[in-house]
Design an enzyme around this catalytic site. Structure first.
Site, PDB file in Angstrom:
ATOM      1  N   LYS A  83       0.855  -1.188   0.000  1.00 28.83           N
ATOM      2  CA  LYS A  83       0.000   0.000   0.000  1.00 28.83           C
ATOM      3  C   LYS A  83       0.893   1.241   0.000  1.00 28.83           C
ATOM      4  O   LYS A  83       1.780   1.383   0.859  1.00 28.83           O
ATOM      5  CB  LYS A  83      -0.883  -0.046   1.251  1.00 28.83           C
ATOM      6  CG  LYS A  83      -2.221   0.642   1.098  1.00 28.83           C
ATOM      7  CD  LYS A  83      -3.118   0.312   2.288  1.00 28.83           C
ATOM      8  CE  LYS A  83      -4.406   1.075   2.221  1.00 28.83           C
ATOM      9  NZ  LYS A  83      -5.196   0.937   3.456  1.00 28.83           N
TER      10      LYS A  83
HETATM   11  O1  G3P Z   1      -7.905   1.756   5.150  1.00 32.23           O
HETATM   12  C1  G3P Z   1      -8.140   3.015   4.642  1.00 32.23           C
HETATM   13  C2  G3P Z   1      -9.499   3.607   4.938  1.00 32.23           C
HETATM   14  O2  G3P Z   1     -10.503   2.666   4.777  1.00 32.23           O
HETATM   15  C3  G3P Z   1      -9.576   4.405   6.202  1.00 32.23           C
HETATM   16  O3  G3P Z   1     -10.880   4.678   6.623  1.00 32.23           O
HETATM   17  O4  G3P Z   1     -12.477   5.398   8.353  1.00 32.23           O
HETATM   18  O5  G3P Z   1     -10.038   5.911   8.639  1.00 32.23           O
HETATM   19  O6  G3P Z   1     -11.392   7.109   6.945  1.00 32.23           O
HETATM   20  P1  G3P Z   1     -11.203   5.833   7.703  1.00 32.23           P
END
Ligand code: G3P
Length: 214
Positions: A83
């Site tokens: 990633k």
């Molecule tokens: O893994 C990346 C993403 O899904 C993060 O989500 O909820 O931290 O904005 P969030």
């Protein structure tokens, strides 16, 4: 549409896996921190547990450092996807890793044009963060059909991996837009399956069945 779980919590991964509909896992440095466990230990355990792709994120911000880190991360399993942040150095690293046959997930994408750049760099997955766009007053889901159209227009094989999902409507809209993958937090996974009318209907069936003579 494939379902990935967005977590580094082993118990959550096991529970989602047991449903039989889990296709992969995505993590990020914040999710690793939340797990409260050492990175190497938790990353290895996730890679061993899941057959599908497991995204592990680099934390270096220059291309050469990212490539070095990617080589280390790849040792956790054959299913590791590297990633990379959607910054110029991340795109450079994406191109180089793609040339080496390494799978990549370009993350922190907030616009269709950024997604186009990642596809041109050969990304295996692009991760548009819909919830974080919602958080700043935009409609995050709007960019998903746009990315889908751009990729289809030019035949890019980069998979659209909808990330930063906050609720079941995001999952519905991702599927309607033809996204390839949704990466879903465990709390939303649980919401997806439940419907009050299912519970009510089942309770009634079981009640009536008790009164049926054999
Ligand atoms: O893994 C990346 C993403 O899904 C993060 O989500 O909820 O931290 O904005 P969030």
């Amino acid at each position: 549409m494939k379902f990935f779980i967005d977590t580094a919590d082993i118990a959550e991964i096991k529970e989602a896996h047991a449903l039989g509909i889990l296709d992969g896992v995505t993590t990020n440095p914040s999710l690793i921190k939340k797990s409260g466990r050492p990175f190497k230990e938790v990353a290895k355990e996730i890679c061993d547990l899941v057959d599908g792709p497991v995204s592990l994120e680099v934390t270096d911000i220059d291309c050469e450092g990212m490539l070095k880190e990617a080589a280390e991360l790849a040792q956790y399993g054959d299913n590791v996807v590297i990633k990379l942040p959607l910054i110029p150095e991340g795109l450079k690293a994406c191109k180089r890793l793609t040339e080496q046959g390494v799978k990549t997930n370009v993350t922190l994408c907030f616009s269709p044009v950024q997604a186009l750049l990642a596809a041109k760099a050969g990304a295996s997955y692009i991760s548009p963060f819909v919830g974080r766009l919602d958080d700043i007053g935009q409609n995050g889901m709007e960019i998903i059909p746009q990315i889908r159209q751009i990729y289809d227009n030019y035949g890019f094989e980069t998979e659209v991996l909808v990330a930063s999902i906050r609720n079941p409507i995001h999952v519905l809209d991702a599927a309607l837009a033809g996204a390839d993958v949704s990466t879903i937090p465990f709390s939303v996974f649980k919401q997806l399956v439940h419907h009050p009318l299912t519970d009510k209907g089942l309770a009634q069936f079981l009640k009536d069945w008790k009164e049926v003579k054999a």
